[in-house]
Enzyme design. Structure first.
Site, PDB file in Angstrom:
ATOM      1  N   LEU A 128       0.836  -1.191   0.000  1.00 54.90           N
ATOM      2  CA  LEU A 128       0.000   0.000   0.000  1.00 54.90           C
ATOM      3  C   LEU A 128       0.875   1.245   0.000  1.00 54.90           C
ATOM      4  O   LEU A 128       2.042   1.197   0.412  1.00 54.90           O
ATOM      5  CB  LEU A 128      -0.895   0.014   1.236  1.00 54.90           C
ATOM      6  CG  LEU A 128      -1.905  -1.129   1.398  1.00 54.90           C
ATOM      7  CD1 LEU A 128      -2.728  -0.903   2.665  1.00 54.90           C
ATOM      8  CD2 LEU A 128      -2.813  -1.249   0.187  1.00 54.90           C
ATOM      9  N   TYR A 163     -12.439 -17.290  -7.325  1.00 52.94           N
ATOM     10  CA  TYR A 163     -13.222 -16.181  -6.765  1.00 52.94           C
ATOM     11  C   TYR A 163     -14.017 -16.623  -5.537  1.00 52.94           C
ATOM     12  O   TYR A 163     -13.949 -15.996  -4.478  1.00 52.94           O
ATOM     13  CB  TYR A 163     -14.156 -15.637  -7.841  1.00 52.94           C
ATOM     14  CG  TYR A 163     -14.920 -14.391  -7.442  1.00 52.94           C
ATOM     15  CD1 TYR A 163     -14.259 -13.229  -7.078  1.00 52.94           C
ATOM     16  CD2 TYR A 163     -16.310 -14.376  -7.464  1.00 52.94           C
ATOM     17  CE1 TYR A 163     -14.955 -12.076  -6.728  1.00 52.94           C
ATOM     18  CE2 TYR A 163     -17.023 -13.230  -7.125  1.00 52.94           C
ATOM     19  CZ  TYR A 163     -16.340 -12.092  -6.754  1.00 52.94           C
ATOM     20  OH  TYR A 163     -17.032 -10.958  -6.412  1.00 52.94           O
TER      21      TYR A 163
END
Length: 332
Positions: free
Chosen positions: A79, A165
């Site tokens: 991040l 997923y």
């Protein structure tokens, strides 16, 4: 204390001025709409995306807002440095979600929902921020009960074509709850059912954009199997309102969000042909493996604590989405 106890009801803020909302996946269809919703409430919004499936045009829309800040990054790698930055809410909305992505980006999907989710949760822990994990109805797999309630644990094939997923989102839910129980992070979990509307990728691969694009071009609408499998379609602004209600709820366990109206795929195809005045015909193709037969959310839990009710009809939502796709086609 019962979830329907009046003291547990959602109290929505009239303004978000002075608050900072970080939205992972901000260039995507739903996340960009969520971002604009909070910008219009006066919040500062920090958007993150790597444009694997997100659209730069969505970020261009958000950049028009003074309180929007964007960082291009891969959240499963690292991040940006948010040292000294106040963050009040973190919305984990970054994941490819279309069946066409499952074939092309399986490892990216698994990494963003595991390593990426952990990085966002660590940031929430460090900042004392409230964290919302955007999970999916796919955690129910091809459900053996109908409609689906939040206490149903699912029927998922862990090695099937949708597993990257389905299982990644199940893991993301487990990771989110683990950070809540171990570190006291203030978490929320939503399970999103089929959503459609402006800002969807025209080549998204999901049923609504497929049908609208085929109908606008006069092409055959491709229905998989006999078309009697069902879905519940939620217009994007209704979904955003549901997300907002869950964010300000008092419950850390999952909430279904979406629209409980149920359509067969075949009926949806016929309706779109009629609504768009198309000459398209319907053709049937083989049903993909592990394709869910029935999907409809039970919304009792959310509706017991909030005033949430879907407002946009399927007819109006299809018209608005078709107009958006027509505008895109005219630009290209």
């Amino acid at each position: 204390m019962s979830i329907s106890d009046p003291s547990k009801r959602v109290e929505l803020p009239s303004s978000m001025e002075g608050k900072t909302v970080l939205v992972a996946g901000a260039a995507g269809f739903v996340p960009s709409t969520v971002s604009e919703f909070y910008l219009n409430l006066g919040a500062k919004v920090i958007g993150l995306d790597n444009f694997v499936t997100g659209s730069r045009s969505n970020i261009e829309i958000l950049n028009k807002y003074e309180n929007f800040e964007f960082h291009e990054c891969n959240i499963y790698e690292s991040l940006p440095d948010f040292s000294g930055v106040k963050i009040d809410y973190i919305l984990s909305l970054a994941s490819p979600a279309s069946p066409i992505d499952f074939k092309v980006l399986p490892l990216e999907i698994m990494r963003v929902n595991s390593e990426g989710t952990m990085h966002l949760l660590e940031l929430a822990k460090d900042k004392g921020a409230r964290f919302l994990e955007a999970s999916t109805s796919e955690v129910y797999g091809d459900p053996e009960i109908h409609p689906q309630r939040e206490d149903y644990v699912g029927h998922v094939n862990p090695i099937g074509p949708r597993a990257c997923y389905d299982e990644a989102k199940r893991f993301a839910e487990a990771m989110t709850m683990s950070y809540h129980t171990k570190y006291g992070v203030d978490t929320r979990i939503i399970r999103i059912f089929n959503t459609y509307g402006p800002r969807m990728r025209p080549n998204d691969g999901r049923v609504i954009p497929n049908f609208i694009n085929q109908a606008m071009k006069g092409e055959d609408l491709t229905v998989y199997g006999d078309g009697l499998q069902t879905r519940s379609f939620c217009y994007v602004t209704d979904l955003v309102n549901a997300i907002h209600n869950v964010l300000f709820s008092h419950d850390h366990t999952p909430f279904n969000i979406g629209n409980p109206d149920e359509y067969t795929i075949l009926d949806a195809a016929k309706y779109i042909i009629e609504a768009l005045g198309s000459t398209s015909k319907i053709v049937h193709l083989e049903l993909p493996k592990d394709d869910p037969k029935r999907r409809r959310p039970v919304l009792d839990k959310l509706q017991a604590v909030s005033d949430y009710r879907p407002q946009v009809s399927f007819k109006d939502g299809i018209a608005k989405t078709a107009l958006y796709f027509k505008e895109i086609a005219q630009k290209n």
